[in-house]
Design a protein around this motif. Structure first.
Motif, PDB file in Angstrom:
ATOM      1  N   LEU A  55     -11.131   6.422   4.297  1.00 17.99           N
ATOM      2  CA  LEU A  55     -12.396   6.974   4.788  1.00 17.99           C
ATOM      3  C   LEU A  55     -12.446   7.064   6.309  1.00 17.99           C
ATOM      4  O   LEU A  55     -13.051   7.991   6.860  1.00 17.99           O
ATOM      5  N   VAL A  56     -11.825   6.109   6.995  1.00 22.88           N
ATOM      6  CA  VAL A  56     -11.814   6.139   8.468  1.00 22.88           C
ATOM      7  C   VAL A  56     -10.977   7.327   8.932  1.00 22.88           C
ATOM      8  O   VAL A  56      -9.845   7.527   8.482  1.00 22.88           O
TER       9      VAL A  56
ATOM     10  N   PRO B 145      -4.729   3.437  16.088  1.00 24.82           N
ATOM     11  CA  PRO B 145      -6.048   2.995  16.578  1.00 24.82           C
ATOM     12  C   PRO B 145      -6.870   2.303  15.502  1.00 24.82           C
ATOM     13  O   PRO B 145      -7.629   1.377  15.814  1.00 24.82           O
ATOM     14  N   LEU B 146      -6.706   2.714  14.251  1.00 26.78           N
ATOM     15  CA  LEU B 146      -7.432   2.066  13.151  1.00 26.78           C
ATOM     16  C   LEU B 146      -7.083   0.582  13.087  1.00 26.78           C
ATOM     17  O   LEU B 146      -7.971  -0.277  13.027  1.00 26.78           O
ATOM     18  N   VAL B 147      -5.779   0.276  13.131  1.00 25.42           N
ATOM     19  CA  VAL B 147      -5.330  -1.117  13.062  1.00 25.42           C
ATOM     20  C   VAL B 147      -5.761  -1.880  14.310  1.00 25.42           C
ATOM     21  O   VAL B 147      -6.173  -3.046  14.227  1.00 25.42           O
ATOM     22  N   TRP B 148      -5.677  -1.244  15.469  1.00 25.91           N
ATOM     23  CA  TRP B 148      -6.039  -1.911  16.724  1.00 25.91           C
ATOM     24  C   TRP B 148      -7.515  -2.332  16.700  1.00 25.91           C
ATOM     25  O   TRP B 148      -7.845  -3.476  17.010  1.00 25.91           O
ATOM     26  N   PHE B 149      -8.388  -1.406  16.321  1.00 29.39           N
ATOM     27  CA  PHE B 149      -9.816  -1.731  16.253  1.00 29.39           C
ATOM     28  C   PHE B 149     -10.087  -2.772  15.166  1.00 29.39           C
ATOM     29  O   PHE B 149     -10.908  -3.680  15.361  1.00 29.39           O
ATOM     30  N   ARG B 150      -9.403  -2.668  14.025  1.00 28.37           N
ATOM     31  CA  ARG B 150      -9.597  -3.636  12.946  1.00 28.37           C
ATOM     32  C   ARG B 150      -9.260  -5.042  13.422  1.00 28.37           C
ATOM     33  O   ARG B 150     -10.028  -5.989  13.201  1.00 28.37           O
TER      34      ARG B 150
ATOM     35  N   LYS C  78     -19.858   6.831  11.573  1.00 29.51           N
ATOM     36  CA  LYS C  78     -19.280   6.452  10.276  1.00 29.51           C
ATOM     37  C   LYS C  78     -18.039   5.583  10.460  1.00 29.51           C
ATOM     38  O   LYS C  78     -17.858   4.575   9.762  1.00 29.51           O
ATOM     39  N   ASP C  79     -17.181   5.961  11.417  1.00 27.36           N
ATOM     40  CA  ASP C  79     -15.965   5.184  11.653  1.00 27.36           C
ATOM     41  C   ASP C  79     -16.296   3.772  12.130  1.00 27.36           C
ATOM     42  O   ASP C  79     -15.639   2.799  11.732  1.00 27.36           O
ATOM     43  N   VAL C  80     -17.313   3.641  12.989  1.00 29.37           N
ATOM     44  CA  VAL C  80     -17.726   2.321  13.476  1.00 29.37           C
ATOM     45  C   VAL C  80     -18.208   1.459  12.308  1.00 29.37           C
ATOM     46  O   VAL C  80     -17.842   0.280  12.192  1.00 29.37           O
ATOM     47  N   VAL C  81     -19.009   2.045  11.424  1.00 30.85           N
ATOM     48  CA  VAL C  81     -19.519   1.308  10.266  1.00 30.85           C
ATOM     49  C   VAL C  81     -18.370   0.861   9.366  1.00 30.85           C
ATOM     50  O   VAL C  81     -18.292  -0.306   8.955  1.00 30.85           O
ATOM     51  N   TYR C  82     -17.461   1.787   9.072  1.00 32.74           N
ATOM     52  CA  TYR C  82     -16.309   1.458   8.211  1.00 32.74           C
ATOM     53  C   TYR C  82     -15.428   0.387   8.850  1.00 32.74           C
ATOM     54  O   TYR C  82     -14.943  -0.528   8.168  1.00 32.74           O
ATOM     55  N   LEU C  83     -15.209   0.496  10.158  1.00 30.48           N
ATOM     56  CA  LEU C  83     -14.374  -0.482  10.868  1.00 30.48           C
ATOM     57  C   LEU C  83     -15.031  -1.864  10.888  1.00 30.48           C
ATOM     58  O   LEU C  83     -14.335  -2.881  10.781  1.00 30.48           O
TER      59      LEU C  83
ATOM     60  N   ILE D  63     -17.052  -3.063   8.593  1.00 33.00           N
ATOM     61  CA  ILE D  63     -16.893  -3.612   7.233  1.00 33.00           C
ATOM     62  C   ILE D  63     -15.450  -4.072   7.033  1.00 33.00           C
ATOM     63  O   ILE D  63     -15.200  -5.160   6.494  1.00 33.00           O
ATOM     64  N   LEU D  64     -14.503  -3.257   7.478  1.00 32.58           N
ATOM     65  CA  LEU D  64     -13.081  -3.560   7.319  1.00 32.58           C
ATOM     66  C   LEU D  64     -12.696  -4.842   8.042  1.00 32.58           C
ATOM     67  O   LEU D  64     -11.952  -5.680   7.505  1.00 32.58           O
ATOM     68  N   SER D  65     -13.188  -5.007   9.259  1.00 36.03           N
ATOM     69  CA  SER D  65     -12.795  -6.162  10.070  1.00 36.03           C
ATOM     70  C   SER D  65     -13.565  -7.431   9.723  1.00 36.03           C
ATOM     71  O   SER D  65     -13.009  -8.530   9.785  1.00 36.03           O
ATOM     72  N   SER D  66     -14.826  -7.300   9.334  1.00 42.12           N
ATOM     73  CA  SER D  66     -15.641  -8.490   9.042  1.00 42.12           C
ATOM     74  C   SER D  66     -15.464  -8.962   7.598  1.00 42.12           C
ATOM     75  O   SER D  66     -15.003 -10.082   7.353  1.00 42.12           O
ATOM     76  N   ILE D  67     -15.790  -8.094   6.648  1.00 40.88           N
ATOM     77  CA  ILE D  67     -15.738  -8.492   5.235  1.00 40.88           C
ATOM     78  C   ILE D  67     -14.308  -8.508   4.698  1.00 40.88           C
ATOM     79  O   ILE D  67     -13.875  -9.487   4.080  1.00 40.88           O
ATOM     80  N   CYS D  68     -13.560  -7.429   4.931  1.00 41.97           N
ATOM     81  CA  CYS D  68     -12.222  -7.293   4.334  1.00 41.97           C
ATOM     82  C   CYS D  68     -11.145  -8.087   5.074  1.00 41.97           C
ATOM     83  O   CYS D  68     -10.054  -8.272   4.535  1.00 41.97           O
ATOM     84  N   THR D  69     -11.432  -8.519   6.295  1.00 37.77           N
ATOM     85  CA  THR D  69     -10.418  -9.259   7.054  1.00 37.77           C
ATOM     86  C   THR D  69     -10.869 -10.697   7.329  1.00 37.77           C
ATOM     87  O   THR D  69     -10.332 -11.642   6.758  1.00 37.77           O
TER      88      THR D  69
END
Length: 293
Positions: free
Chosen positions: A28-29, A35-40, A208-213, A215-221
């Motif tokens: 979705l991101v 950059p996706l991994v860096w921000f995560r 949208k990308d900020v929201v997904y990131l 969720i990805l970094s807080s809940i999923c990581t």
């Protein structure tokens, strides 16, 4: 009232479901994999640091150990990069099916890393996995790049797991995670600086990308890592291992529901994927029973 074991088991299923959802968020991101991994990693470091400060966890470790954690962070960063890159160039189903080979990679890497003998049934299971992968290669040839990237990601994940199995014996899991993720951010930041990738466009994220990131970094990581450590106080490694093997199944089902036709594969693909998943589960069952005897 549910007892602690039952609560932990249900909690573990929630964690595995969250891990399966990671691939969906990666799709979705709209950012590229790097950059996706860096921000995560950056956001996850912030969340874990807040957790460490709240619970007053000591961060002081020897410098030599710190260096090892940072290098391990590069490995996990490369794992995530190849994982999300595989999703971008293929799809979630292909990536998760190939990623499930990580447990068998670990079985082969562990004897080399710890100087143990290679076990015959692991070689046998490895050959069966090759059969499953061959079926996927033959019917999904257009996704060769994604398959290679996903297998590379599985190999990196296995290497990281084997390395961390030594660290966890002597150091707090949250502290290890904090420094490893920091190491990933550090190494990728140096690369991005040398390639002049840090510019206005790099930091220009859609809502949208900020929201997904987040969720990805807080809940999923951050959350999933801390929670998965906590449930192991009440569950056996055998139970944890079998449940974690459901991650690709959860992820593929979610992908088909959310992305519909983009994730629907040929029947032969699912045959290959099932062969891999069953082999990985059987390997875990035999390994657990062997250790128990």
């Amino acid at each position: 009232m549910l007892n602690d074991n039952t609560k932990s088991y249900l909690h573990l299923h929630l964690i595995v479901f969250i891990w399966g959802f990671t691939a969906i968020l990666g799709k979705l991101v709209t950012l590229d994999a790097l950059p996706l991994v860096w921000f995560r990693m950056l956001f996850a470091v912030v969340f874990i640091f807040i957790y460490i400060k709240y619970y007053k966890i000591a961060l002081i470790i020897p410098k030599k150990v710190l260096l090892k954690f940072l290098v391990a962070g590069l490995i996990i960063a490369l794992h995530w990069f190849t994982f999300f890159k595989a999703i971008k160039v293929s799809n979630v189903s292909i990536t998760l099916a190939c990623l499930s080979t990580g447990a068998l990679f670990a079985s082969l890497i562990e004897p080399i890393f710890f100087g143990k003998k290679i076990i015959w049934y692991e070689i046998f299971f490895g050959l069966i996995v090759v059969v499953g992968l061959s079926i996927i290669f033959n019917v999904e040839g257009r996704y060769v790049e994604g398959i290679i990237l996903a297998l590379t990601s599985a190999l990196l994940s296995a290497s990281f797991a084997v390395i961390n199995s030594k660290f966890i014996k002597d150091y707090n899991a949250t502290v290890i995670s904090f420094y490893e993720l920091s190491g990933g951010v550090l190494f990728f930041s140096v690369f991005l600086l040398f390639t002049n990738s840090f510019n206005f466009q790099f930091f220009q994220l859609s809502t949208k990308d900020v929201v997904y990131l987040m969720i990805l970094s807080s809940i999923c990581t951050a959350y999933a890592f801390i929670a998965s450590t906590a449930v192991m106080k009440f569950l056996s490694p055998y139970t944890v291992m079998l449940t974690i093997n459901l991650e690709p199944i959860y992820g593929i089902i979610l992908a088909v529901i959310i992305f519909k036709n983009n994730e629907k594969m040929s029947p032969s693909f699912y045959i290959g994927a099932v062969i891999i998943l069953i082999t990985v589960i059987l390997n875990g069952i035999i390994k657990s029973r062997t250790k128990a005897t």
